[in-house]
Design a protein around this motif. Structure first.
Motif, PDB file in Angstrom:
ATOM      1  N   PRO A 133      79.890   9.725 -22.811  1.00 22.03           N
ATOM      2  CA  PRO A 133      78.877  10.489 -23.556  1.00 22.03           C
ATOM      3  C   PRO A 133      77.449   9.986 -23.407  1.00 22.03           C
ATOM      4  N   ALA A 134      77.239   8.668 -23.481  1.00 16.82           N
ATOM      5  CA  ALA A 134      75.870   8.146 -23.367  1.00 16.82           C
ATOM      6  C   ALA A 134      75.320   8.372 -21.959  1.00 16.82           C
ATOM      7  N   THR A 135      76.189   8.261 -20.971  1.00 16.70           N
ATOM      8  CA  THR A 135      75.775   8.479 -19.585  1.00 16.70           C
ATOM      9  C   THR A 135      75.377   9.935 -19.372  1.00 16.70           C
ATOM     10  N   ILE A 136      76.209  10.851 -19.866  1.00 17.23           N
ATOM     11  CA  ILE A 136      75.902  12.270 -19.739  1.00 17.23           C
ATOM     12  C   ILE A 136      74.615  12.613 -20.482  1.00 17.23           C
ATOM     13  N   THR A 137      74.417  12.012 -21.646  1.00 20.81           N
ATOM     14  CA  THR A 137      73.189  12.248 -22.413  1.00 20.81           C
ATOM     15  C   THR A 137      71.968  11.787 -21.634  1.00 20.81           C
ATOM     16  N   MET A 138      72.087  10.640 -20.975  1.00 18.64           N
ATOM     17  CA  MET A 138      70.980  10.129 -20.169  1.00 18.64           C
ATOM     18  C   MET A 138      70.649  11.097 -19.036  1.00 18.64           C
ATOM     19  N   TYR A 139      71.676  11.522 -18.308  1.00 20.21           N
ATOM     20  CA  TYR A 139      71.435  12.441 -17.188  1.00 20.21           C
ATOM     21  C   TYR A 139      70.913  13.799 -17.669  1.00 20.21           C
ATOM     22  N   GLU A 140      71.365  14.237 -18.818  1.00 16.81           N
ATOM     23  CA  GLU A 140      70.872  15.502 -19.363  1.00 16.81           C
ATOM     24  C   GLU A 140      69.379  15.416 -19.659  1.00 16.81           C
ATOM     25  N   ALA A 141      68.946  14.292 -20.235  1.00 14.90           N
ATOM     26  CA  ALA A 141      67.526  14.116 -20.538  1.00 14.90           C
ATOM     27  C   ALA A 141      66.691  14.084 -19.259  1.00 14.90           C
ATOM     28  N   VAL A 142      67.207  13.395 -18.244  1.00 15.98           N
ATOM     29  CA  VAL A 142      66.493  13.322 -16.965  1.00 15.98           C
ATOM     30  C   VAL A 142      66.399  14.716 -16.338  1.00 15.98           C
ATOM     31  N   THR A 143      67.513  15.429 -16.316  1.00 21.19           N
ATOM     32  CA  THR A 143      67.535  16.766 -15.720  1.00 21.19           C
ATOM     33  C   THR A 143      66.586  17.707 -16.448  1.00 21.19           C
ATOM     34  N   ARG A 144      66.587  17.632 -17.775  1.00 21.43           N
ATOM     35  CA  ARG A 144      65.686  18.470 -18.561  1.00 21.43           C
ATOM     36  C   ARG A 144      64.230  18.155 -18.221  1.00 21.43           C
ATOM     37  N   GLY A 145      63.926  16.866 -18.027  1.00 26.99           N
ATOM     38  CA  GLY A 145      62.573  16.484 -17.669  1.00 26.99           C
ATOM     39  C   GLY A 145      62.159  17.010 -16.307  1.00 26.99           C
ATOM     40  N   PHE A 146      63.081  16.945 -15.345  1.00 23.81           N
ATOM     41  CA  PHE A 146      62.795  17.491 -14.012  1.00 23.81           C
ATOM     42  C   PHE A 146      62.563  18.997 -14.098  1.00 23.81           C
ATOM     43  N   GLN A 147      63.433  19.674 -14.812  1.00 15.69           N
ATOM     44  CA  GLN A 147      63.295  21.126 -14.931  1.00 15.69           C
ATOM     45  C   GLN A 147      61.994  21.502 -15.622  1.00 15.69           C
ATOM     46  N   GLY A 148      61.642  20.762 -16.654  1.00 10.62           N
ATOM     47  CA  GLY A 148      60.401  21.038 -17.369  1.00 10.62           C
ATOM     48  C   GLY A 148      59.176  20.858 -16.497  1.00 10.62           C
ATOM     49  N   ALA A 149      59.287  20.002 -15.483  1.00 11.80           N
ATOM     50  CA  ALA A 149      58.178  19.779 -14.564  1.00 11.80           C
ATOM     51  C   ALA A 149      58.161  20.803 -13.438  1.00 11.80           C
ATOM     52  N   GLY A 150      59.139  21.708 -13.443  1.00 15.64           N
ATOM     53  CA  GLY A 150      59.144  22.772 -12.451  1.00 15.64           C
ATOM     54  C   GLY A 150      59.952  22.507 -11.198  1.00 15.64           C
ATOM     55  N   TRP A 151      60.814  21.495 -11.245  1.00 12.33           N
ATOM     56  CA  TRP A 151      61.623  21.202 -10.059  1.00 12.33           C
ATOM     57  C   TRP A 151      62.657  22.296  -9.843  1.00 12.33           C
ATOM     58  N   PRO A 152      62.860  22.712  -8.594  1.00 16.73           N
ATOM     59  CA  PRO A 152      63.965  23.636  -8.297  1.00 16.73           C
ATOM     60  C   PRO A 152      65.290  22.966  -8.656  1.00 16.73           C
ATOM     61  N   GLU A 153      66.152  23.689  -9.323  1.00 17.28           N
ATOM     62  CA  GLU A 153      67.392  23.114  -9.833  1.00 17.28           C
ATOM     63  C   GLU A 153      68.234  22.477  -8.734  1.00 17.28           C
ATOM     64  N   GLU A 154      68.237  23.082  -7.558  1.00 18.01           N
ATOM     65  CA  GLU A 154      69.099  22.586  -6.476  1.00 18.01           C
ATOM     66  C   GLU A 154      68.621  21.267  -5.877  1.00 18.01           C
ATOM     67  N   THR A 155      67.419  20.813  -6.234  1.00 22.62           N
ATOM     68  CA  THR A 155      66.908  19.553  -5.681  1.00 22.62           C
ATOM     69  C   THR A 155      67.027  18.383  -6.649  1.00 22.62           C
ATOM     70  N   ILE A 156      67.323  18.662  -7.916  1.00 25.54           N
ATOM     71  CA  ILE A 156      67.213  17.625  -8.945  1.00 25.54           C
ATOM     72  C   ILE A 156      68.199  16.481  -8.732  1.00 25.54           C
ATOM     73  N   ILE A 157      69.471  16.772  -8.556  1.00 28.35           N
ATOM     74  CA  ILE A 157      70.466  15.702  -8.461  1.00 28.35           C
ATOM     75  C   ILE A 157      70.259  14.865  -7.206  1.00 28.35           C
ATOM     76  N   ASP A 158      69.882  15.508  -6.100  1.00 28.59           N
ATOM     77  CA  ASP A 158      69.602  14.729  -4.886  1.00 28.59           C
ATOM     78  C   ASP A 158      68.447  13.756  -5.121  1.00 28.59           C
ATOM     79  N   ALA A 159      67.427  14.210  -5.840  1.00 25.99           N
ATOM     80  CA  ALA A 159      66.291  13.329  -6.138  1.00 25.99           C
ATOM     81  C   ALA A 159      66.717  12.169  -7.027  1.00 25.99           C
ATOM     82  N   VAL A 160      67.553  12.446  -8.035  1.00 26.93           N
ATOM     83  CA  VAL A 160      68.038  11.397  -8.933  1.00 26.93           C
ATOM     84  C   VAL A 160      68.872  10.376  -8.163  1.00 26.93           C
ATOM     85  N   VAL A 161      69.756  10.855  -7.281  1.00 22.17           N
ATOM     86  CA  VAL A 161      70.592   9.944  -6.486  1.00 22.17           C
ATOM     87  C   VAL A 161      69.727   9.080  -5.575  1.00 22.17           C
TER      88      VAL A 161
END
Length: 236
Positions: free
Chosen positions: A128-156
């Motif tokens: 749960p804490a790990t998923i919460t962390m990734y959710e916050a990061v993903t939300r931040g990327f999306q809020g900055a206008g990142w295309p959804e298909e690029t977010i996880i590759d950038a995080v990795v």
């Protein structure tokens, strides 16, 4: 006090004495013990038998709470990921938020180096804490206008850099000392000697490992934004 009351009181006291004041084990206790084992003995020292012994319980009692070493590692992963600072993604500009996150991430794992090879390959399923962390990061990327298909590759990509930088924090100070071979590599030797000579004025930089991390992080953040971020997104 009459005899009946005395007997009743004795029975109640015996019942209380027979009950443990708290559960013998909990997820938090297991996690703390596992982290201590890894810190003291390395990842190979984390066995179910050693963990049960460190908790002063029988292995059967441990298996009542976790079914395998994989379960223990999941608890440890979740505990560590819960320490990573994602607060910047709630309001800071993307570059500042991801920089804060990366610094925190590196610091957490620099203190738990033996676990990196394991946790870096551990699925996040049911953490749960790990998923919460990734959710916050993903939300931040999306809020900055990142295309959804690029977010996880950038995080990795960022995580790969972060884990390597955590190792560098623990590297010996003379890791680049060429020794007797210095005359055969004069340029390299001179560059090593000059490392950090210019200074940066950055309060985050405390040593050579920090300097390398900050340089690499700036380059990665700028590079990712330029190649995968909102400015590079195709226009429709």
């Amino acid at each position: 006090m009459d005899p009946v009351e005395i007997v009743q009181k004795e029975v109640q006291e015996r019942r209380r004495a027979g009950r443990p004041p708290r559960a013998l084990l909990s997820s938090a206790r297991i996690t703390r013990a596992a982290l201590k084992l890894v810190t003291n003995d390395g990842y190979k020292g984390l066995t179910m038998a050693a963990l049960a012994k460190s908790l002063n319980v029988a292995p059967s009692a441990l298996y009542n709470h976790v079914s395998s070493k994989q379960d223990v590692l999941l608890l440890v992963e979740d505990h560590l990921m819960g320490k990573v600072d994602v607060s910047g993604f709630a309001g800071l500009p993307w570059t500042e938020a991801v920089t804060r996150w990366a610094r925190s991430y590196r610091d957490v794992f620099a203190s738990h180096l033996p676990l990196i090879p394991v946790i870096a390959l551990l699925p996040v399923t049911n953490a749960p804490a790990t998923i919460t962390m990734y959710e916050a990061v993903t939300r931040g990327f999306q809020g900055a206008g990142w295309p959804e298909e690029t977010i996880i590759d950038a995080v990795v990509a960022l995580e790969s850099f972060i884990y390597g930088s955590a190792y560098d924090v623990n590297a010996p100070a003379d890791i680049f000392d060429a020794g007797d071979l210095a005359p055969t590599a004069p340029r390299f030797t001179a560059a090593v000697a000059r490392r950090g000579a210019g200074g940066t004025g950055n309060a985050e930089i405390r040593n050579d490992a920090d300097a390398a991390f900050e340089l690499g992080l700036r380059a990665m953040v700028a590079g990712l934004a330029a190649t995968l971020g909102p400015s590079a997104a195709p226009r429709h």
